[in-house]
Design an enzyme around this catalytic site. Structure first.
Site, PDB file in Angstrom:
ATOM      1  N   SER A 181       0.849  -1.196   0.000  1.00 58.25           N
ATOM      2  CA  SER A 181       0.000   0.000   0.000  1.00 58.25           C
ATOM      3  C   SER A 181       0.886   1.248   0.000  1.00 58.25           C
ATOM      4  CB  SER A 181      -0.948  -0.044   1.211  1.00 58.25           C
ATOM      5  OG  SER A 181      -1.968   0.912   1.087  1.00 58.25           O
ATOM      6  N   GLU A 240      -9.038  -6.085  -5.771  1.00 62.36           N
ATOM      7  CA  GLU A 240      -8.736  -4.659  -5.753  1.00 62.36           C
ATOM      8  C   GLU A 240      -9.225  -3.968  -7.027  1.00 62.36           C
ATOM      9  OE1 GLU A 240      -5.110  -3.377  -3.467  1.00 62.36           O
ATOM     10  OE2 GLU A 240      -4.396  -5.331  -4.150  1.00 62.36           O
ATOM     11  N   HIS A 294      -7.388  -5.739  -0.756  1.00 53.78           N
ATOM     12  CA  HIS A 294      -6.229  -4.915  -0.414  1.00 53.78           C
ATOM     13  C   HIS A 294      -5.634  -5.329   0.934  1.00 53.78           C
ATOM     14  CE1 HIS A 294      -3.755  -1.278  -0.781  1.00 53.78           C
ATOM     15  NE2 HIS A 294      -4.008  -1.039   0.498  1.00 53.78           N
TER      16      HIS A 294
END
Length: 314
Positions: A181, A240, A294
């Site tokens: 991330s 995602e 995610h």
């Protein structure tokens, strides 16, 4: 003289009776914190305005390789270090079954405290300049600032790596960094700033969209640099780019869908892989992890990162 009970009779005894026969088993020991086998922790860096980073160092048992230990550096160390250590402990001793070439050192870069994430500090550490300021996440808290990636990179290269080298003999030619991330965003920015700093770069679900995709400015500089030998793995979860089944029935499913459309993680990560692959001296690979969002992509991403970094060539 009374004879001892037979094994068959002992097996039939209830647990309480068995403890009477074996009083030493009845003496319970006090609970104690579980240990992260083979790991030590220490604080490093910081100043009057900022507390230090909490570093977790795992060095495998056994003889040091002739060239020194390969080292895997992990961002968000509080959240992922234990998983990476377990991968090393379980897989690396069995190269014929796993393909992992040799055992390796794990370095988790985290923050003091027990929470998996420090959202305030990682927002600063992992994001490219120039950065911005955002309202506090909590009432009365400090504002969220971004743009500190260059300072954090200096800490990793100038302070942390020498500290690791003082504690164990490392192979400077086999060094990898993993981030997820915002951490993945940092990996891409650091690749552009110091492409020779690591041999392997792993960015999982990188936040390429962040602040109008400012990281693309860094990549444009990398395209002019002609780095030599950087190997890059980019990963993302299949959920995602489309909602997971449990998300489709959530009350806020439309907001979740809009968020996916805004971040475009899979699309931008694929595009980044292709762009990096066109740079002379960079080898870039993309992997889509099925069935993961995610947040749930991390265990598989770490497993793929280790295979990418440590897989033996023949």
């Amino acid at each position: 003289m009374k004879s001892l009970p037979s094994r068959r009779r002992l097996a039939a005894l209830p647990a309480a009776a068995w403890l009477l026969l074996k009083p030493s088993l009845a003496r319970a020991t006090a609970d104690e914190p579980a240990r992260l086998t083979g790991a030590v922790a220490f604080d490093l860096g910081g100043n009057g305005q900022q507390v230090p980073w909490r570093i977790t160092l795992y060095v495998p048992p056994g003889e040091v390789p002739a060239d020194g230990w390969p080292v895997l550096y992990l961002l968000d160390g509080n959240a992922v270090t234990a998983t990476a250590i377990d991968i090393e402990r379980v897989q690396a001793p069995y190269p014929d079954a796993t393909g992992i070439a040799t055992r390796f050192v794990v370095v988790g870069i985290g923050y003091p405290g027990d929470d998996p994430y420090d959202s305030l500090r990682r927002s600063w550490d992992y994001t490219p300049p120039p950065g911005r300021s955002y309202p506090p996440a909590q009432l009365g808290g400090p504002p969220i600032r971004t743009g500190g990636a260059d300072a954090f990179l200096r800490f990793v290269l100038d302070d942390l790596r020498p500290a690791i080298a003082r504690r164990c003999r490392v192979d400077p030619s086999r060094q990898a960094v993993f981030g997820h991330s915002f951490g993945g965003l940092f990996v891409l920015h650091a690749l552009a700033r110091a492409p020779a700093a690591f041999s392997h770069w792993i960015a999982a679900s990188p936040s390429i969209y962040w602040e109008d995709a400012v990281v693309l400015e860094s990549i444009a500089e990398l395209e002019k640099a002609s780095p030599n030998g950087a190997r890059v793995l980019l990963l993302a979860g299949a959920y995602e780019e489309a909602l997971a089944p449990f998300q489709r029935v959530a009350p806020d499913h439309e907001a979740r869908r809009a968020r996916l459309a805004s971040t475009r993680t899979v699309e931008l990560t694929r595009a980044m892989t292709e762009r990096l692959s066109r740079i002379s001296g960079v080898t870039s690979t993309f992997s889509l992890i099925p069935g993961r969002t995610h947040m749930t992509v991390l265990p598989e991403a770490l497993n793929e990162a280790v295979a990418f970094f440590m897989q033996r060539s023949g």
